[in-house]
Motif scaffolding. Structure first.
Motif, PDB file in Angstrom:
ATOM      1  N   THR A  50       0.865  -1.286   0.092  1.00 32.80           N
ATOM      2  CA  THR A  50      -0.018   0.158  -0.052  1.00 32.80           C
ATOM      3  C   THR A  50       0.809   1.102  -0.069  1.00 32.80           C
ATOM      4  N   LEU A  51       0.675   2.324  -0.798  1.00 35.00           N
ATOM      5  CA  LEU A  51       1.449   3.523  -0.916  1.00 35.00           C
ATOM      6  C   LEU A  51       1.012   4.361   0.265  1.00 35.00           C
ATOM      7  N   LYS A  52       1.857   4.792   1.110  1.00 24.85           N
ATOM      8  CA  LYS A  52       1.673   5.753   2.229  1.00 24.85           C
ATOM      9  C   LYS A  52       2.269   6.944   1.826  1.00 24.85           C
ATOM     10  N   HIS A  53       3.060   6.809   0.801  1.00 22.69           N
ATOM     11  CA  HIS A  53       4.031   8.043   0.420  1.00 22.69           C
ATOM     12  C   HIS A  53       3.974   8.182  -0.981  1.00 22.69           C
ATOM     13  N   PHE A  54       4.521   9.232  -1.478  1.00 23.41           N
ATOM     14  CA  PHE A  54       4.664   9.418  -3.154  1.00 23.41           C
ATOM     15  C   PHE A  54       5.925   8.479  -2.828  1.00 23.41           C
ATOM     16  N   ILE A  55       6.196   8.006  -4.270  1.00 24.27           N
ATOM     17  CA  ILE A  55       7.546   7.166  -4.556  1.00 24.27           C
ATOM     18  C   ILE A  55       8.423   7.794  -5.434  1.00 24.27           C
ATOM     19  N   LEU A  56       9.570   7.538  -5.484  1.00 26.42           N
ATOM     20  CA  LEU A  56      10.529   8.062  -6.529  1.00 26.42           C
ATOM     21  C   LEU A  56      10.405   6.920  -7.552  1.00 26.42           C
ATOM     22  N   ALA A  57      10.582   7.642  -8.752  1.00 25.24           N
ATOM     23  CA  ALA A  57      10.615   6.622  -9.873  1.00 25.24           C
ATOM     24  C   ALA A  57      12.066   6.074 -10.077  1.00 25.24           C
ATOM     25  N   GLY A  58      12.006   4.766 -10.323  1.00 23.76           N
ATOM     26  CA  GLY A  58      13.214   3.891 -10.675  1.00 23.76           C
ATOM     27  C   GLY A  58      13.253   2.435 -10.162  1.00 23.76           C
ATOM     28  N   GLY A  59      14.173   1.981  -9.793  1.00 26.00           N
ATOM     29  CA  GLY A  59      14.078   0.631  -9.514  1.00 26.00           C
ATOM     30  C   GLY A  59      15.087  -0.043 -10.493  1.00 26.00           C
ATOM     31  N   GLY A  60      14.399  -1.166 -10.709  1.00 25.69           N
ATOM     32  CA  GLY A  60      15.366  -2.092 -11.578  1.00 25.69           C
ATOM     33  C   GLY A  60      15.206  -1.558 -13.051  1.00 25.69           C
TER      34      GLY A  60
END
Length: 124
Positions: A50-60
């Protein structure tokens, strides 16, 4: 992931249809596309944290590329909205682009989730 590649190929086909419609072709987008995307978003969301904050784009690699694709889709949507002030644009084109960006956002999150890459919260 083979399934993800198939989804991306389908999106590419639909985007060609959108381009054709914007160029004046007398074709229509399948009305079920948006419903199908929303259904798939709901299915992926069941597995995602569940999203509780905005997330930064990225990852793998896959997730990062999907996040980047989303920015291009958002840009295209803004340009089509701008065009709709001058030309008649079928509402389903705008609806599709809007939902597509949400769909690709969820695909990016899901791709990272499957690769066990933790999301980074944006904190001010």
């Amino acid at each position: 992931n083979k399934k993800l590649k198939e989804k991306i190929t389908e999106i590419q086909k639909h985007l060609f249809e959108v381009g054709s419609i914007l160029a004046g072709a007398k074709i229509k987008l399948d009305e079920k596309l948006v419903t199908q995307m929303e259904k798939e978003i709901d299915e992926m969301d069941k597995d995602l944290p569940t999203l509780k904050h905005f997330i930064l784009a990225g990852g793998g690699k896959g997730g990062s590329l999907l996040f980047m694709a989303r920015t291009f889709i958002r840009r295209a949507e803004r340009r089509v909205v701008e065009l709709s002030k001058k030309e008649k644009i079928l509402p389903e084109v705008l609806i599709y682009l809007n939902r597509l960006s949400d769909y690709v956002y969820t695909l990016a999150r899901y791709s990272n989730f499957k690769e066990k890459i933790k999301e980074k919260a944006w904190m001010r």
